[in-house]
Scaffold this motif. Structure first.
Motif, PDB file in Angstrom:
ATOM      1  N   ALA A 155      -0.569  -9.115  -5.432  1.00 20.22           N
ATOM      2  CA  ALA A 155      -0.421  -8.235  -4.077  1.00 20.22           C
ATOM      3  C   ALA A 155      -1.933  -7.767  -3.765  1.00 20.22           C
ATOM      4  O   ALA A 155      -2.871  -7.344  -4.704  1.00 20.22           O
ATOM      5  N   THR A 156      -1.872  -7.418  -2.404  1.00 14.25           N
ATOM      6  CA  THR A 156      -3.337  -7.228  -1.702  1.00 14.25           C
ATOM      7  C   THR A 156      -2.881  -6.064  -0.458  1.00 14.25           C
ATOM      8  O   THR A 156      -2.041  -6.588   0.022  1.00 14.25           O
ATOM      9  N   GLY A 157      -4.045  -5.239   0.070  1.00 16.91           N
ATOM     10  CA  GLY A 157      -3.852  -4.459   1.141  1.00 16.91           C
ATOM     11  C   GLY A 157      -5.156  -4.066   1.519  1.00 16.91           C
ATOM     12  O   GLY A 157      -6.160  -3.860   0.792  1.00 16.91           O
ATOM     13  N   SER A 158      -4.928  -3.387   2.827  1.00 19.65           N
ATOM     14  CA  SER A 158      -6.131  -2.714   3.183  1.00 19.65           C
ATOM     15  C   SER A 158      -6.284  -1.364   2.352  1.00 19.65           C
ATOM     16  O   SER A 158      -7.586  -0.936   2.072  1.00 19.65           O
ATOM     17  N   ASN A 159      -5.165  -0.621   2.370  1.00 15.92           N
ATOM     18  CA  ASN A 159      -5.389   0.834   1.572  1.00 15.92           C
ATOM     19  C   ASN A 159      -4.056   1.034   0.704  1.00 15.92           C
ATOM     20  O   ASN A 159      -3.951   1.950   0.197  1.00 15.92           O
ATOM     21  N   PHE A 160      -3.372   0.108   0.657  1.00 17.00           N
ATOM     22  CA  PHE A 160      -2.092   0.191  -0.225  1.00 17.00           C
ATOM     23  C   PHE A 160      -1.423  -1.239  -0.559  1.00 17.00           C
ATOM     24  O   PHE A 160      -1.275  -2.091   0.210  1.00 17.00           O
ATOM     25  N   ALA A 161      -1.005  -1.337  -1.751  1.00 13.87           N
ATOM     26  CA  ALA A 161      -0.358  -2.607  -1.984  1.00 13.87           C
ATOM     27  C   ALA A 161       0.711  -2.207  -3.054  1.00 13.87           C
ATOM     28  O   ALA A 161       0.506  -1.341  -4.006  1.00 13.87           O
ATOM     29  N   GLU A 162       1.907  -2.929  -3.135  1.00 10.40           N
ATOM     30  CA  GLU A 162       2.667  -2.812  -4.358  1.00 10.40           C
ATOM     31  C   GLU A 162       3.383  -4.092  -4.608  1.00 10.40           C
ATOM     32  O   GLU A 162       3.240  -5.125  -3.966  1.00 10.40           O
ATOM     33  N   PHE A 163       3.803  -4.308  -5.826  1.00 16.15           N
ATOM     34  CA  PHE A 163       4.646  -5.473  -6.444  1.00 16.15           C
ATOM     35  C   PHE A 163       5.824  -4.918  -7.391  1.00 16.15           C
ATOM     36  O   PHE A 163       5.690  -4.074  -8.185  1.00 16.15           O
ATOM     37  N   SER A 164       6.683  -5.859  -7.157  1.00 12.84           N
ATOM     38  CA  SER A 164       7.984  -5.825  -8.025  1.00 12.84           C
ATOM     39  C   SER A 164       8.334  -7.174  -8.309  1.00 12.84           C
ATOM     40  O   SER A 164       8.580  -7.937  -7.509  1.00 12.84           O
ATOM     41  N   GLY A 165       8.980  -7.532  -9.562  1.00 15.04           N
ATOM     42  CA  GLY A 165       9.380  -8.881  -9.763  1.00 15.04           C
ATOM     43  C   GLY A 165       9.062  -9.123 -11.204  1.00 15.04           C
ATOM     44  O   GLY A 165       8.583  -8.362 -12.030  1.00 15.04           O
ATOM     45  N   SER A 166       9.667 -10.323 -11.553  1.00 17.56           N
ATOM     46  CA  SER A 166       9.269 -10.939 -12.836  1.00 17.56           C
ATOM     47  C   SER A 166       7.897 -11.697 -12.655  1.00 17.56           C
ATOM     48  O   SER A 166       7.365 -12.201 -11.980  1.00 17.56           O
ATOM     49  N   TYR A 167       7.249 -11.374 -14.298  1.00 13.63           N
ATOM     50  CA  TYR A 167       6.229 -12.047 -14.578  1.00 13.63           C
ATOM     51  C   TYR A 167       5.931 -12.435 -16.007  1.00 13.63           C
ATOM     52  O   TYR A 167       6.083 -11.414 -16.883  1.00 13.63           O
ATOM     53  N   GLY A 168       5.976 -13.731 -16.566  1.00 14.12           N
ATOM     54  CA  GLY A 168       6.075 -13.982 -17.967  1.00 14.12           C
ATOM     55  C   GLY A 168       7.371 -13.366 -18.450  1.00 14.12           C
ATOM     56  O   GLY A 168       8.394 -13.549 -17.966  1.00 14.12           O
ATOM     57  N   THR A 169       7.428 -12.665 -19.464  1.00 17.30           N
ATOM     58  CA  THR A 169       8.598 -12.021 -20.292  1.00 17.30           C
ATOM     59  C   THR A 169       8.830 -10.583 -19.700  1.00 17.30           C
ATOM     60  O   THR A 169       9.627  -9.975 -20.187  1.00 17.30           O
TER      61      THR A 169
END
Length: 219
Positions: free
Chosen positions: A43-57
Motif C-alpha cells: 500500500a502507498t499514499g500521499s499522506n495515508f495508507a492502509e492494508f488488510s488481508g492475507s500475507y503468508g501465514t
C-alpha cells in the motif's frame, strides 16, 4: 495588528516542526517463504495508507500509516494474527519519505497490546538522512511479550535535505495468535527553535497587550 499576529503564529508553528514536501507513505510486508522473502509493498499514499488481508501465514487485520497530525511525523499501526497454526514470523514495514526539516532529535513512542497465542513482538524506528525506503539508522527498539509502552529520544546529526522515517513491527506467533502494535515518531525541535518559539510567543503577548491598551484608550 491581526495580520501581524497571524504571521507570527505561522512562523512559530513552522519553526517548531518538520514539514512535508511531496511526502509519501508506504506499507511493506515480509515473511520467509513468501515472495522469495523480499519485502512486498502492499500500500502507498500521499499522506495515508492502509492494508488488510492475507500475507503468508498471517491475516493482517489492519496495517496503517499516516503523516501526523503534527508534531507527529509518522503514525503506524500493525494488527496481525498468525492463521497458519504452525508458527511464523512476519515483519510489517511502514515508511514515510520526502520529509523536509532539520531535526536534531526524534522521539519514538511504542505501544503493544492484544497478545494472544504466546506471540511476542519487537518494534523498531529508523531515520534515513538519505530518504531511503524501509531502512535507515536505528533510533529505538523494544521487545514485548505482553502489553506495554516504551518511549525514547535519540539525537541525530542535523540534515538540511529530505529524509525518511521507518517503523518496523516484527511479530513471532508460535501458534494461532498475534498482537496489536503502534509506533509514533516525533521530531524534537533544536534549542534554537525553542528560543524562536519562546520569542514568538513573547511577541504575540506584547502585541496582544498593546491592542488591549489601545482599545482602552479609545473607549
Amino acid at each position: 495588528m491581526r495580520t501581524f499576529l497571524l504571521a507570527a503564529a505561522s512562523l512559530i508553528a513552522t519553526a517548531a516542526v518538520s514539514v512535508p514536501a511531496n511526502a509519501a507513505v508506504f506499507i511493506g510486508l515480509q515473511q520467509a517463504g513468501t515472495n522469495g522473502g523480499a519485502i512486498t509493498q502492499v500500500a502507498t499514499g500521499s499522506n495515508f495508507a492502509e492494508f488488510s488481508g492475507s500475507y503468508g501465514t498471517f491475516e493482517i487485520n489492519a496495517a496503517s500509516v499516516s503523516d501526523g497530525p503534527l508534531p507527529d511525523l509518522l503514525d503506524g499501526l500493525a494488527q496481525n494474527r498468525n492463521s497458519g497454526g504452525t508458527g511464523g514470523v512476519i515483519r510489517v514495514f511502514i515508511t514515510r519519505t520526502n520529509i523536509l526539516g532539520t531535526p536534531t532529535a526524534f522521539k519514538s513512542a511504542f505501544t503493544a497490546n492484544n497478545f494472544t497465542g504466546g506471540a511476542s513482538a519487537t518494534v523498531e524506528s529508523f531515520y534515513s538522512a538519505s530518504n531511503q525506503l524501509w531502512t535507515g539508522t536505528l533510533l529505538a527498539t523494544r521487545s514485548f511479550t505482553s502489553g506495554g509502552f516504551f518511549e525514547q529520544t535519540n539525537n541525530v546529526a542535523p540534515n538540511a535535505g529530505l529524509y525518511s522515517l521507518t517503523t518496523v513491527f516484527t511479530v513471532n506467533a508460535p501458534a494461532v495468535g498475534g498482537s496489536r502494535l503502534t509506533a509514533v515518531v516525533t521530531a524534537v525541535p533544536e534549542p534554537a527553535t525553542w528560543a524562536m518559539m519562546v520569542g514568538g510567543f513573547g511577541l504575540l503577548g506584547a502585541a496582544s497587550r498593546r491592542s488591549v491598551r489601545a482599545k482602552s484608550v479609545l473607549a
